[in-house]
Design an enzyme around this catalytic site. Structure first.
Site, PDB file in Angstrom:
ATOM      1  N   ASP A  72       0.861  -1.187   0.000  1.00  0.00           N
ATOM      2  CA  ASP A  72       0.000   0.000   0.000  1.00  0.00           C
ATOM      3  C   ASP A  72       0.893   1.231   0.000  1.00  0.00           C
ATOM      4  O   ASP A  72       1.154   1.816   1.046  1.00  0.00           O
ATOM      5  CB  ASP A  72      -0.886  -0.052   1.258  1.00  0.00           C
ATOM      6  CG  ASP A  72      -1.823   1.141   1.362  1.00  0.00           C
ATOM      7  OD1 ASP A  72      -2.081   1.780   0.315  1.00  0.00           O
ATOM      8  OD2 ASP A  72      -2.294   1.422   2.475  1.00  0.00           O
TER       9      ASP A  72
HETATM   10  C1  SPV Z   1      -6.783   1.553   4.368  1.00  0.00           C
HETATM   11  O1  SPV Z   1      -7.567   0.684   4.747  1.00  0.00           O
HETATM   12  O2  SPV Z   1      -6.208   1.474   3.292  1.00  0.00           O
HETATM   13  C2  SPV Z   1      -6.543   2.719   5.188  1.00  0.00           C
HETATM   14  C3  SPV Z   1      -6.695   2.626   6.640  1.00  0.00           C
HETATM   15  O3  SPV Z   1      -6.151   3.710   4.647  1.00  0.00           O
HETATM   16  S1  SPV Z   1      -5.197   2.244   7.246  1.00  0.00           S
HETATM   17  O4  SPV Z   1      -4.693   1.059   6.603  1.00  0.00           O
HETATM   18  O5  SPV Z   1      -5.392   2.037   8.677  1.00  0.00           O
HETATM   19  O6  SPV Z   1      -4.282   3.375   7.030  1.00  0.00           O
HETATM   20 MG    MG Z   2      -5.431   3.505   2.751  1.00  0.00          MG
END
Ligand code: SPV
Ligand code: MG
Length: 577
Positions: A72
Protein backbone atom coordinates in the site's frame (compact mmCIF):
# COMPACT_ATOMS: atom_id res chain seq x y z
CA UNK A 1 -25.72 -11.90 -11.43
CA UNK A 2 -27.55 -10.18 -8.67
CA UNK A 3 -30.93 -9.01 -9.70
CA UNK A 4 -31.49 -6.23 -7.19
CA UNK A 5 -30.22 -2.88 -8.30
CA UNK A 6 -30.00 0.60 -6.94
CA UNK A 7 -30.06 3.90 -8.74
CA UNK A 8 -26.53 5.43 -8.40
CA UNK A 9 -27.95 8.78 -7.26
CA UNK A 10 -30.01 7.17 -4.49
CA UNK A 11 -27.05 5.08 -3.48
CA UNK A 12 -24.77 8.10 -3.33
CA UNK A 13 -27.09 10.04 -1.04
CA UNK A 14 -27.84 7.03 1.18
CA UNK A 15 -24.77 7.59 3.36
CA UNK A 16 -25.84 11.10 4.24
CA UNK A 17 -29.41 9.94 4.79
CA UNK A 18 -28.27 7.21 7.20
CA UNK A 19 -26.01 9.63 9.06
CA UNK A 20 -28.85 12.14 9.37
CA UNK A 21 -31.27 9.47 10.52
CA UNK A 22 -29.09 7.44 12.87
CA UNK A 23 -26.06 9.60 13.56
CA UNK A 24 -23.89 6.51 13.28
CA UNK A 25 -22.63 4.32 10.45
CA UNK A 26 -20.76 1.03 10.70
CA UNK A 27 -18.63 0.19 7.64
CA UNK A 28 -16.83 -2.98 6.62
CA UNK A 29 -13.95 -3.21 4.20
CA UNK A 30 -14.28 -4.90 0.81
CA UNK A 31 -11.66 -5.45 -1.87
CA UNK A 32 -13.61 -7.40 -4.51
CA UNK A 33 -17.12 -8.18 -5.67
CA UNK A 34 -17.32 -11.24 -3.44
CA UNK A 35 -16.10 -9.49 -0.29
CA UNK A 36 -18.55 -6.69 -1.16
CA UNK A 37 -21.36 -9.25 -1.18
CA UNK A 38 -20.32 -10.45 2.28
CA UNK A 39 -20.24 -6.88 3.61
CA UNK A 40 -23.61 -6.24 2.04
CA UNK A 41 -25.43 -9.34 3.23
CA UNK A 42 -23.98 -10.06 6.68
CA UNK A 43 -26.54 -9.44 9.37
CA UNK A 44 -27.61 -10.62 12.79
CA UNK A 45 -30.73 -10.07 14.87
CA UNK A 46 -30.66 -7.52 17.65
CA UNK A 47 -32.37 -8.51 20.90
CA UNK A 48 -35.22 -6.09 20.13
CA UNK A 49 -35.93 -7.94 16.87
CA UNK A 50 -34.32 -5.35 14.60
CA UNK A 51 -31.43 -6.25 12.32
CA UNK A 52 -27.77 -5.34 12.88
CA UNK A 53 -25.80 -4.99 9.68
CA UNK A 54 -23.09 -2.89 8.05
CA UNK A 55 -24.41 0.42 6.80
CA UNK A 56 -21.60 1.07 4.34
CA UNK A 57 -18.65 -0.52 2.56
CA UNK A 58 -15.06 0.75 2.81
CA UNK A 59 -12.94 0.37 -0.29
CA UNK A 60 -9.45 0.34 1.21
CA UNK A 61 -6.15 1.14 -0.47
CA UNK A 62 -4.40 -1.33 1.80
CA UNK A 63 -6.62 -4.27 0.94
CA UNK A 64 -7.16 -3.41 -2.73
CA UNK A 65 -3.35 -3.35 -3.08
CA UNK A 66 -2.84 -6.49 -0.98
CA UNK A 67 -5.42 -8.36 -3.07
CA UNK A 68 -3.17 -7.65 -6.03
CA UNK A 69 -0.17 -8.83 -4.02
CA UNK A 70 1.16 -5.26 -3.83
CA UNK A 71 2.21 -2.94 -0.99
CA UNK A 72 0.00 0.00 0.00
CA UNK A 73 2.38 2.68 -1.25
CA UNK A 74 0.65 4.61 -4.07
CA UNK A 75 1.46 1.82 -6.52
CA UNK A 76 -2.05 0.76 -7.53
CA UNK A 77 -3.34 3.75 -9.53
CA UNK A 78 -6.72 5.47 -9.53
CA UNK A 79 -7.92 3.71 -12.69
CA UNK A 80 -7.25 0.32 -11.16
CA UNK A 81 -8.91 1.34 -7.92
CA UNK A 82 -11.98 2.49 -9.88
CA UNK A 83 -12.06 -0.92 -11.51
CA UNK A 84 -12.29 -2.61 -8.11
CA UNK A 85 -14.84 -0.04 -6.95
CA UNK A 86 -17.01 -0.80 -9.97
CA UNK A 87 -16.73 -4.50 -9.23
CA UNK A 88 -18.11 -3.90 -5.75
CA UNK A 89 -20.79 -1.45 -6.90
CA UNK A 90 -22.00 -3.93 -9.50
CA UNK A 91 -23.01 -6.55 -6.95
CA UNK A 92 -23.99 -4.49 -3.91
CA UNK A 93 -26.41 -1.70 -3.03
CA UNK A 94 -24.99 -0.18 0.15
CA UNK A 95 -23.16 3.16 0.24
CA UNK A 96 -19.48 3.01 -0.62
CA UNK A 97 -16.79 5.06 1.13
CA UNK A 98 -13.60 5.16 -0.90
CA UNK A 99 -10.09 5.49 0.43
CA UNK A 100 -8.60 8.16 -1.86
CA UNK A 101 -5.08 8.07 -0.38
CA UNK A 102 -3.64 11.60 -0.78
CA UNK A 103 -5.91 12.41 -3.70
CA UNK A 104 -2.79 13.32 -5.72
CA UNK A 105 -2.49 16.70 -7.42
CA UNK A 106 -5.56 18.96 -7.50
CA UNK A 107 -6.39 17.98 -11.09
CA UNK A 108 -6.03 14.30 -10.22
CA UNK A 109 -8.30 14.71 -7.23
CA UNK A 110 -10.93 16.49 -9.33
CA UNK A 111 -10.88 13.57 -11.74
CA UNK A 112 -11.18 11.13 -8.83
CA UNK A 113 -14.13 13.00 -7.30
CA UNK A 114 -16.10 13.28 -10.51
CA UNK A 115 -15.40 9.64 -11.43
CA UNK A 116 -16.52 8.37 -8.04
CA UNK A 117 -19.56 10.60 -7.88
CA UNK A 118 -20.69 9.55 -11.35
CA UNK A 119 -20.76 5.86 -10.43
CA UNK A 120 -22.62 6.36 -7.16
CA UNK A 121 -19.88 6.36 -4.51
CA UNK A 122 -21.00 8.30 -1.41
CA UNK A 123 -17.75 9.61 0.02
CA UNK A 124 -14.02 9.81 -0.51
CA UNK A 125 -11.51 10.19 2.31
CA UNK A 126 -8.16 11.78 1.53
CA UNK A 127 -5.23 11.98 3.91
CA UNK A 128 -2.98 14.99 4.46
CA UNK A 129 0.26 13.27 3.51
CA UNK A 130 2.48 13.99 0.53
CA UNK A 131 2.43 11.72 -2.47
CA UNK A 132 3.65 8.94 -2.57
CA UNK A 133 2.18 8.02 0.76
CA UNK A 134 3.02 5.00 2.94
CA UNK A 135 0.41 3.03 4.83
CA UNK A 136 -0.33 4.61 8.21
CA UNK A 137 -0.31 1.43 10.24
CA UNK A 138 3.46 1.06 9.93
CA UNK A 139 4.89 3.32 12.61
CA UNK A 140 8.42 2.91 11.19
CA UNK A 141 7.51 4.17 7.71
CA UNK A 142 8.30 7.73 6.77
CA UNK A 143 5.10 9.75 7.17
CA UNK A 144 5.53 13.15 5.60
CA UNK A 145 2.61 15.53 6.02
CA UNK A 146 1.25 17.88 3.38
CA UNK A 147 1.19 21.62 3.94
CA UNK A 148 -2.29 22.18 5.46
CA UNK A 149 -3.16 25.12 3.18
CA UNK A 150 -2.27 23.14 0.07
CA UNK A 151 -4.37 20.28 1.38
CA UNK A 152 -7.25 22.70 2.08
CA UNK A 153 -7.02 23.94 -1.52
CA UNK A 154 -7.39 20.33 -2.67
CA UNK A 155 -10.49 19.92 -0.49
CA UNK A 156 -12.14 23.05 -1.92
CA UNK A 157 -11.23 22.08 -5.48
CA UNK A 158 -12.77 18.65 -4.84
CA UNK A 159 -15.94 20.23 -3.45
CA UNK A 160 -16.20 22.43 -6.55
CA UNK A 161 -15.84 19.36 -8.77
CA UNK A 162 -18.92 17.71 -7.24
CA UNK A 163 -22.38 18.05 -8.70
CA UNK A 164 -24.29 16.35 -5.90
CA UNK A 165 -24.69 18.11 -2.55
CA UNK A 166 -24.63 14.65 -0.95
CA UNK A 167 -21.20 13.51 -2.13
CA UNK A 168 -18.92 13.79 0.90
CA UNK A 169 -15.25 14.72 0.94
CA UNK A 170 -13.70 13.70 4.23
CA UNK A 171 -10.30 14.95 5.41
CA UNK A 172 -8.07 12.48 7.14
CA UNK A 173 -5.69 13.86 9.74
CA UNK A 174 -2.36 12.09 9.86
CA UNK A 175 -0.83 14.29 12.57
CA UNK A 176 -0.93 11.56 15.20
CA UNK A 177 0.53 8.98 12.79
CA UNK A 178 3.41 11.34 11.91
CA UNK A 179 4.01 12.17 15.58
CA UNK A 180 2.97 15.84 15.29
CA UNK A 181 0.56 15.72 18.19
CA UNK A 182 -2.97 16.76 19.03
CA UNK A 183 -2.50 20.51 18.58
CA UNK A 184 -1.26 20.04 15.01
CA UNK A 185 -4.30 17.85 14.35
CA UNK A 186 -6.66 20.49 15.76
CA UNK A 187 -4.99 23.28 13.78
CA UNK A 188 -5.34 21.29 10.58
CA UNK A 189 -8.91 20.30 11.38
CA UNK A 190 -9.85 23.97 11.61
CA UNK A 191 -8.27 24.73 8.24
CA UNK A 192 -9.99 21.78 6.55
CA UNK A 193 -13.36 22.62 8.10
CA UNK A 194 -13.06 26.17 6.83
CA UNK A 195 -12.22 24.77 3.37
CA UNK A 196 -15.58 22.97 3.37
CA UNK A 197 -14.75 19.40 4.34
CA UNK A 198 -17.77 17.18 5.07
CA UNK A 199 -16.00 15.06 7.63
CA UNK A 200 -12.86 14.63 9.66
CA UNK A 201 -11.16 11.31 10.05
CA UNK A 202 -8.66 11.19 12.87
CA UNK A 203 -6.28 8.29 12.53
CA UNK A 204 -4.04 6.51 15.03
CA UNK A 205 -1.93 3.38 14.95
CA UNK A 206 -1.53 3.12 18.71
CA UNK A 207 -3.16 0.39 20.75
CA UNK A 208 -3.99 2.88 23.49
CA UNK A 209 -4.60 6.11 21.56
CA UNK A 210 -4.95 8.66 24.35
CA UNK A 211 -3.94 11.45 21.96
CA UNK A 212 -6.77 10.44 19.63
CA UNK A 213 -9.29 10.60 22.47
CA UNK A 214 -7.90 14.00 23.51
CA UNK A 215 -8.45 15.22 19.93
CA UNK A 216 -12.01 13.92 19.96
CA UNK A 217 -12.72 15.73 23.22
CA UNK A 218 -11.49 19.03 21.84
CA UNK A 219 -13.15 18.48 18.45
CA UNK A 220 -16.59 19.38 19.79
CA UNK A 221 -15.35 22.70 21.20
CA UNK A 222 -13.61 23.49 17.90
CA UNK A 223 -16.78 22.76 15.95
CA UNK A 224 -18.83 24.87 18.34
CA UNK A 225 -16.47 27.76 17.73
CA UNK A 226 -16.61 27.31 13.94
CA UNK A 227 -20.38 26.83 13.89
CA UNK A 228 -20.24 23.55 11.89
CA UNK A 229 -19.63 20.02 12.86
CA UNK A 230 -18.44 17.76 10.06
CA UNK A 231 -18.96 14.05 10.81
CA UNK A 232 -16.18 12.37 12.74
CA UNK A 233 -14.68 9.14 11.40
CA UNK A 234 -12.58 6.55 13.24
CA UNK A 235 -10.66 3.48 12.10
CA UNK A 236 -10.16 1.35 15.20
CA UNK A 237 -7.74 -1.25 13.86
CA UNK A 238 -5.09 -1.03 16.56
CA UNK A 239 -7.45 0.09 19.32
CA UNK A 240 -10.24 -2.36 18.59
CA UNK A 241 -10.80 -3.12 22.27
CA UNK A 242 -13.16 -0.13 22.00
CA UNK A 243 -16.56 -1.19 20.79
CA UNK A 244 -18.79 0.72 18.42
CA UNK A 245 -21.23 2.04 21.07
CA UNK A 246 -18.35 3.45 23.09
CA UNK A 247 -16.79 5.13 20.06
CA UNK A 248 -20.21 6.49 19.10
CA UNK A 249 -20.70 7.91 22.57
CA UNK A 250 -17.33 9.66 22.31
CA UNK A 251 -18.53 11.42 19.17
CA UNK A 252 -17.58 9.16 16.24
CA UNK A 253 -20.23 9.07 13.52
CA UNK A 254 -18.56 6.55 11.22
CA UNK A 255 -16.55 3.57 12.40
CA UNK A 256 -14.63 1.69 9.71
CA UNK A 257 -13.47 -1.91 10.12
CA UNK A 258 -10.84 -1.29 7.52
CA UNK A 259 -9.08 -4.51 6.51
CA UNK A 260 -10.67 -7.48 8.21
CA UNK A 261 -12.13 -9.38 5.29
CA UNK A 262 -8.78 -9.32 3.50
CA UNK A 263 -6.94 -10.53 6.58
CA UNK A 264 -9.54 -13.24 7.18
CA UNK A 265 -9.39 -14.55 3.64
CA UNK A 266 -5.59 -14.52 3.53
CA UNK A 267 -5.42 -16.65 6.66
CA UNK A 268 -8.11 -19.02 5.40
CA UNK A 269 -6.36 -19.40 2.04
CA UNK A 270 -3.04 -20.14 3.72
CA UNK A 271 -4.54 -22.71 6.07
CA UNK A 272 -6.32 -24.44 3.19
CA UNK A 273 -3.21 -24.51 1.02
CA UNK A 274 -1.21 -26.02 3.87
CA UNK A 275 -3.86 -28.61 4.63
CA UNK A 276 -3.94 -29.73 0.99
CA UNK A 277 -0.15 -30.05 1.00
CA UNK A 278 -0.24 -32.10 4.18
CA UNK A 279 -3.13 -34.31 3.12
CA UNK A 280 -2.12 -34.67 -0.52
CA UNK A 281 -5.83 -34.29 -1.17
CA UNK A 282 -8.40 -31.54 -0.72
CA UNK A 283 -10.92 -33.75 1.05
CA UNK A 284 -9.68 -32.75 4.51
CA UNK A 285 -10.14 -29.08 3.60
CA UNK A 286 -13.81 -29.51 2.65
CA UNK A 287 -15.01 -29.11 6.21
CA UNK A 288 -13.47 -25.67 6.64
CA UNK A 289 -14.25 -24.13 3.27
CA UNK A 290 -17.43 -23.02 1.50
CA UNK A 291 -19.03 -25.57 -0.78
CA UNK A 292 -19.02 -24.92 -4.51
CA UNK A 293 -22.80 -24.89 -4.30
CA UNK A 294 -22.67 -22.05 -1.78
CA UNK A 295 -20.30 -20.07 -3.99
CA UNK A 296 -22.54 -20.68 -7.00
CA UNK A 297 -25.52 -19.48 -5.08
CA UNK A 298 -23.91 -16.35 -3.64
CA UNK A 299 -22.78 -15.06 -7.04
CA UNK A 300 -26.07 -15.90 -8.77
CA UNK A 301 -24.87 -18.83 -10.86
CA UNK A 302 -27.99 -20.72 -9.80
CA UNK A 303 -30.15 -18.27 -11.67
CA UNK A 304 -28.09 -18.49 -14.84
CA UNK A 305 -28.40 -22.27 -14.74
CA UNK A 306 -32.12 -22.22 -14.11
CA UNK A 307 -32.59 -19.83 -17.06
CA UNK A 308 -30.60 -22.27 -19.23
CA UNK A 309 -32.70 -25.13 -17.97
CA UNK A 310 -35.87 -23.28 -18.87
CA UNK A 311 -34.55 -22.55 -22.35
CA UNK A 312 -33.47 -26.13 -22.95
CA UNK A 313 -36.80 -27.36 -21.65
CA UNK A 314 -38.44 -25.24 -24.32
CA UNK A 315 -36.16 -26.66 -26.99
CA UNK A 316 -36.99 -30.16 -25.80
CA UNK A 317 -40.71 -29.53 -25.93
CA UNK A 318 -42.52 -31.68 -28.41
CA UNK A 319 -44.78 -30.30 -31.07
CA UNK A 320 -47.70 -32.69 -31.21
CA UNK A 321 -49.58 -33.01 -34.47
CA UNK A 322 -52.89 -34.87 -34.20
CA UNK A 323 -53.23 -36.33 -37.70
CA UNK A 324 -55.52 -39.32 -37.23
CA UNK A 325 -58.71 -37.87 -38.67
CA UNK A 326 -59.99 -37.94 -42.21
CA UNK A 327 -60.40 -34.71 -44.14
CA UNK A 328 -63.97 -34.46 -45.45
CA UNK A 329 -62.74 -33.37 -48.92
CA UNK A 330 -59.22 -34.69 -49.41
CA UNK A 331 -59.96 -38.21 -48.28
CA UNK A 332 -57.26 -40.23 -50.03
CA UNK A 333 -54.38 -39.36 -47.74
CA UNK A 334 -53.81 -38.47 -44.09
CA UNK A 335 -54.05 -34.65 -43.77
CA UNK A 336 -50.32 -34.43 -43.02
CA UNK A 337 -49.56 -35.99 -46.40
CA UNK A 338 -51.67 -33.63 -48.52
CA UNK A 339 -49.35 -32.75 -51.34
CA UNK A 340 -48.37 -29.13 -51.84
CA UNK A 341 -46.00 -28.52 -54.76
CA UNK A 342 -44.64 -32.03 -54.54
CA UNK A 343 -44.14 -32.23 -50.79
CA UNK A 344 -46.40 -33.31 -47.93
CA UNK A 345 -47.77 -30.64 -45.56
CA UNK A 346 -45.79 -32.27 -42.74
CA UNK A 347 -42.54 -31.37 -44.54
CA UNK A 348 -43.42 -27.69 -44.46
CA UNK A 349 -44.50 -27.94 -40.84
CA UNK A 350 -41.28 -29.64 -39.75
CA UNK A 351 -39.25 -27.00 -41.54
CA UNK A 352 -40.97 -24.22 -39.60
CA UNK A 353 -40.76 -26.09 -36.30
CA UNK A 354 -37.03 -26.62 -36.81
CA UNK A 355 -36.58 -22.86 -37.30
CA UNK A 356 -37.69 -22.26 -33.70
CA UNK A 357 -34.99 -24.60 -32.43
CA UNK A 358 -37.50 -27.27 -31.40
CA UNK A 359 -36.49 -30.73 -32.51
CA UNK A 360 -39.13 -33.15 -31.36
CA UNK A 361 -42.24 -33.73 -33.42
CA UNK A 362 -44.85 -36.32 -32.50
CA UNK A 363 -47.46 -37.21 -35.10
CA UNK A 364 -50.55 -39.12 -34.02
CA UNK A 365 -51.67 -41.07 -37.05
CA UNK A 366 -54.85 -43.03 -37.79
CA UNK A 367 -56.71 -42.72 -41.10
CA UNK A 368 -54.45 -44.21 -43.81
CA UNK A 369 -51.68 -44.09 -41.24
CA UNK A 370 -49.48 -46.57 -43.07
CA UNK A 371 -48.97 -44.05 -45.87
CA UNK A 372 -46.57 -42.12 -43.63
CA UNK A 373 -44.07 -44.96 -43.96
CA UNK A 374 -43.51 -44.10 -47.61
CA UNK A 375 -42.27 -40.63 -46.65
CA UNK A 376 -40.89 -40.75 -43.12
CA UNK A 377 -38.90 -42.94 -40.80
CA UNK A 378 -39.40 -42.78 -37.09
CA UNK A 379 -36.26 -41.39 -35.46
CA UNK A 380 -35.14 -39.44 -32.38
CA UNK A 381 -36.78 -36.29 -33.61
CA UNK A 382 -39.87 -37.67 -35.29
CA UNK A 383 -42.18 -39.96 -33.41
CA UNK A 384 -45.36 -41.64 -34.60
CA UNK A 385 -48.15 -42.71 -32.28
CA UNK A 386 -51.07 -44.78 -33.49
CA UNK A 387 -54.69 -43.89 -32.89
CA UNK A 388 -56.22 -47.24 -33.82
CA UNK A 389 -59.58 -45.96 -32.78
CA UNK A 390 -59.52 -43.00 -35.15
CA UNK A 391 -62.99 -43.53 -36.55
CA UNK A 392 -64.60 -43.36 -33.14
CA UNK A 393 -62.45 -40.67 -31.57
CA UNK A 394 -61.78 -36.97 -31.87
CA UNK A 395 -58.68 -34.81 -31.86
CA UNK A 396 -58.59 -34.63 -28.05
CA UNK A 397 -58.23 -38.39 -27.81
CA UNK A 398 -55.40 -38.29 -30.36
CA UNK A 399 -53.67 -35.49 -28.50
CA UNK A 400 -53.83 -37.32 -25.19
CA UNK A 401 -52.21 -40.38 -26.71
CA UNK A 402 -49.06 -38.26 -26.47
CA UNK A 403 -49.46 -37.53 -22.78
CA UNK A 404 -46.18 -39.14 -21.81
CA UNK A 405 -44.35 -36.75 -24.11
CA UNK A 406 -46.19 -33.66 -22.91
CA UNK A 407 -45.46 -33.50 -19.16
CA UNK A 408 -43.07 -30.54 -19.37
CA UNK A 409 -45.36 -28.71 -21.77
CA UNK A 410 -45.99 -28.95 -25.50
CA UNK A 411 -47.07 -27.07 -28.56
CA UNK A 412 -49.61 -28.47 -30.95
CA UNK A 413 -50.36 -27.83 -34.58
CA UNK A 414 -53.30 -29.15 -36.53
CA UNK A 415 -52.17 -31.45 -39.29
CA UNK A 416 -53.68 -29.44 -42.13
CA UNK A 417 -52.22 -25.99 -41.67
CA UNK A 418 -49.24 -24.21 -43.11
CA UNK A 419 -47.66 -21.62 -40.83
CA UNK A 420 -44.63 -19.47 -40.38
CA UNK A 421 -42.23 -20.25 -37.57
CA UNK A 422 -42.64 -16.90 -35.80
CA UNK A 423 -46.22 -17.79 -34.84
CA UNK A 424 -45.04 -20.93 -33.08
CA UNK A 425 -42.18 -19.02 -31.48
CA UNK A 426 -44.49 -16.34 -30.12
CA UNK A 427 -46.91 -18.92 -28.73
CA UNK A 428 -44.11 -20.64 -26.85
CA UNK A 429 -42.64 -17.38 -25.58
CA UNK A 430 -45.94 -15.86 -24.49
CA UNK A 431 -45.37 -16.74 -20.84
CA UNK A 432 -48.95 -18.06 -20.58
CA UNK A 433 -49.93 -21.54 -19.47
CA UNK A 434 -52.40 -22.14 -22.26
CA UNK A 435 -52.32 -19.93 -25.32
CA UNK A 436 -53.90 -20.32 -28.74
CA UNK A 437 -53.22 -18.55 -32.00
CA UNK A 438 -56.31 -16.55 -32.98
CA UNK A 439 -57.07 -14.51 -36.09
CA UNK A 440 -59.96 -12.08 -36.60
CA UNK A 441 -59.61 -11.57 -40.32
CA UNK A 442 -61.82 -14.52 -41.21
CA UNK A 443 -64.71 -12.15 -41.97
CA UNK A 444 -62.72 -10.78 -44.85
CA UNK A 445 -61.70 -14.06 -46.47
CA UNK A 446 -62.20 -14.02 -50.19
CA UNK A 447 -63.18 -17.61 -50.47
CA UNK A 448 -66.39 -18.87 -49.06
CA UNK A 449 -66.23 -20.34 -45.65
CA UNK A 450 -67.57 -23.81 -46.34
CA UNK A 451 -66.54 -25.33 -43.04
CA UNK A 452 -67.63 -24.66 -39.51
CA UNK A 453 -64.87 -22.63 -37.97
CA UNK A 454 -63.61 -22.88 -34.43
CA UNK A 455 -64.48 -19.39 -33.27
CA UNK A 456 -63.48 -17.60 -30.10
CA UNK A 457 -64.87 -14.79 -27.98
CA UNK A 458 -62.18 -12.75 -26.30
CA UNK A 459 -62.23 -10.49 -23.26
CA UNK A 460 -60.96 -7.58 -25.29
CA UNK A 461 -61.78 -7.25 -28.94
CA UNK A 462 -58.43 -6.64 -30.59
CA UNK A 463 -58.46 -4.81 -33.87
CA UNK A 464 -55.64 -6.66 -35.55
CA UNK A 465 -56.03 -4.59 -38.68
CA UNK A 466 -54.92 -1.37 -37.05
CA UNK A 467 -51.38 -0.41 -37.84
CA UNK A 468 -49.40 -0.79 -34.72
CA UNK A 469 -45.83 -0.69 -33.59
CA UNK A 470 -46.31 -2.86 -30.52
CA UNK A 471 -46.52 -6.60 -31.06
CA UNK A 472 -50.02 -7.98 -31.30
CA UNK A 473 -51.60 -8.48 -27.96
CA UNK A 474 -52.51 -11.37 -25.79
CA UNK A 475 -56.02 -11.49 -24.52
CA UNK A 476 -57.94 -13.92 -22.37
CA UNK A 477 -60.55 -16.11 -24.06
CA UNK A 478 -64.14 -16.13 -22.86
CA UNK A 479 -65.26 -19.07 -24.99
CA UNK A 480 -64.28 -21.23 -27.93
CA UNK A 481 -66.13 -23.65 -30.20
CA UNK A 482 -67.88 -24.33 -33.47
CA UNK A 483 -71.29 -23.33 -32.13
CA UNK A 484 -70.41 -19.72 -31.42
CA UNK A 485 -72.41 -17.40 -33.60
CA UNK A 486 -70.19 -15.74 -36.19
CA UNK A 487 -71.63 -12.35 -35.21
CA UNK A 488 -70.66 -12.76 -31.57
CA UNK A 489 -67.22 -14.13 -32.21
CA UNK A 490 -64.11 -11.98 -32.29
CA UNK A 491 -61.68 -14.37 -33.88
CA UNK A 492 -61.01 -17.73 -35.37
CA UNK A 493 -58.76 -20.32 -33.73
CA UNK A 494 -55.91 -21.08 -36.15
CA UNK A 495 -55.19 -24.61 -34.95
CA UNK A 496 -51.96 -23.89 -33.14
CA UNK A 497 -51.36 -23.56 -29.42
CA UNK A 498 -49.06 -24.04 -26.48
CA UNK A 499 -49.49 -25.62 -23.05
CA UNK A 500 -46.94 -25.10 -20.26
CA UNK A 501 -46.32 -27.86 -17.69
CA UNK A 502 -48.99 -26.21 -15.54
CA UNK A 503 -51.34 -26.08 -18.52
CA UNK A 504 -50.71 -29.79 -19.14
CA UNK A 505 -51.50 -30.59 -15.54
CA UNK A 506 -54.92 -28.90 -15.87
CA UNK A 507 -55.49 -30.61 -19.22
CA UNK A 508 -54.70 -34.09 -17.94
CA UNK A 509 -56.61 -33.62 -14.69
CA UNK A 510 -59.72 -32.47 -16.59
CA UNK A 511 -59.35 -35.26 -19.15
CA UNK A 512 -59.22 -37.85 -16.40
CA UNK A 513 -62.33 -36.41 -14.79
CA UNK A 514 -64.24 -37.22 -17.97
CA UNK A 515 -62.55 -40.34 -19.27
CA UNK A 516 -64.85 -43.32 -19.33
CA UNK A 517 -67.95 -41.37 -18.27
CA UNK A 518 -69.77 -41.91 -21.58
CA UNK A 519 -71.99 -39.72 -23.68
CA UNK A 520 -73.05 -36.16 -23.20
CA UNK A 521 -70.42 -35.08 -20.74
CA UNK A 522 -69.08 -32.41 -23.09
CA UNK A 523 -71.65 -29.83 -24.08
CA UNK A 524 -70.83 -29.81 -27.80
CA UNK A 525 -69.85 -33.35 -28.59
CA UNK A 526 -71.85 -36.48 -28.79
CA UNK A 527 -69.43 -38.36 -26.59
CA UNK A 528 -66.31 -37.72 -24.68
CA UNK A 529 -64.31 -39.93 -27.06
CA UNK A 530 -65.38 -37.80 -30.02
CA UNK A 531 -64.45 -34.55 -28.27
CA UNK A 532 -62.15 -32.13 -30.01
CA UNK A 533 -59.24 -30.21 -28.54
CA UNK A 534 -61.35 -27.06 -28.55
CA UNK A 535 -64.13 -28.84 -26.60
CA UNK A 536 -61.55 -29.48 -23.91
CA UNK A 537 -60.28 -25.93 -23.99
CA UNK A 538 -63.83 -24.67 -23.58
CA UNK A 539 -64.15 -26.92 -20.54
CA UNK A 540 -60.89 -25.56 -19.08
CA UNK A 541 -62.20 -22.00 -19.57
CA UNK A 542 -65.50 -23.01 -17.93
CA UNK A 543 -63.55 -24.29 -14.95
CA UNK A 544 -61.83 -20.95 -14.61
CA UNK A 545 -58.42 -21.86 -16.00
CA UNK A 546 -57.07 -18.82 -17.86
CA UNK A 547 -56.71 -19.50 -21.58
CA UNK A 548 -55.17 -16.79 -23.71
CA UNK A 549 -55.40 -15.91 -27.36
CA UNK A 550 -52.40 -14.56 -29.24
CA UNK A 551 -53.34 -12.32 -32.16
CA UNK A 552 -52.13 -13.52 -35.54
CA UNK A 553 -53.14 -12.01 -38.86
CA UNK A 554 -50.93 -13.48 -41.46
CA UNK A 555 -48.50 -16.28 -41.88
CA UNK A 556 -50.81 -19.25 -41.71
CA UNK A 557 -53.42 -21.02 -43.80
CA UNK A 558 -55.56 -24.07 -43.55
CA UNK A 559 -55.56 -26.68 -46.32
CA UNK A 560 -58.82 -28.45 -46.75
CA UNK A 561 -59.89 -27.94 -50.34
CA UNK A 562 -58.19 -28.18 -53.69
CA UNK A 563 -58.52 -24.42 -53.96
CA UNK A 564 -56.51 -24.05 -50.74
CA UNK A 565 -53.81 -26.20 -52.30
CA UNK A 566 -53.72 -23.96 -55.38
CA UNK A 567 -53.45 -20.82 -53.23
CA UNK A 568 -50.68 -22.38 -51.16
CA UNK A 569 -48.78 -23.48 -54.25
CA UNK A 570 -48.99 -20.09 -55.89
CA UNK A 571 -47.85 -18.38 -52.68
CA UNK A 572 -44.95 -20.77 -52.33
CA UNK A 573 -43.98 -20.14 -55.97
CA UNK A 574 -44.14 -16.37 -55.31
CA UNK A 575 -42.00 -16.62 -52.26
CA UNK A 576 -39.39 -18.51 -54.25
CA UNK A 577 -39.26 -15.84 -56.97
C1 SPV B 1 -6.78 1.55 4.37
O1 SPV B 1 -7.57 0.68 4.75
O2 SPV B 1 -6.21 1.47 3.29
C2 SPV B 1 -6.54 2.72 5.19
C3 SPV B 1 -6.70 2.63 6.64
O3 SPV B 1 -6.15 3.71 4.65
S1 SPV B 1 -5.20 2.24 7.25
O4 SPV B 1 -4.69 1.06 6.60
O5 SPV B 1 -5.39 2.04 8.68
O6 SPV B 1 -4.28 3.38 7.03
MG1 MG C 1 -5.43 3.50 2.75
Amino acid sequence: MNTYRVNPTDRLSALKRTLDAQGFVRALEAHSGLSGIVAERSQINESDGSIREFNAIWESSLTDSATKGLPDASIVGTESRIHTINEILQVTTKPLIVDGDTGGEIAQFEFMVSSLERIGVSAVIIEDKVFPKRNSLDASASQELEDPDRFAAKISAGKSATVSPDFMIISRLESLIAGHGVDDALRRAEIYINAGTDGIMIHSNKSQPDDLFKFVEKYEALCNRLGKRPVLVGVPTTYNQYKEPELASLGFNIVIHANHQLRASYKAMQATAKLILESQSSEEADASIASVKEVFSVVGFDRVVSDDRERSQILNLPVIIPAAGKDPVLTDVPKSLINIAGRPVLDYQREMIAKTGIKKVTVVRGHNGKQFDAYYKKDDDLDFLENKNYEESGSLYSLLLAREQMVHGFAFVYSDILFRSDILQRLINSGKDIVLGIDNTYRHHRHEIDKKLDLVVTQQDIDFRLRRLAPLELTQLVSIGKNIDIENADSEFIGMGYFSAKGVEALVRTYEDFAGKGKGVFHESASFEMASITDMIQELIRRGFPVHGLGVTQGWMEIHTNQDIEIAESELADSLN
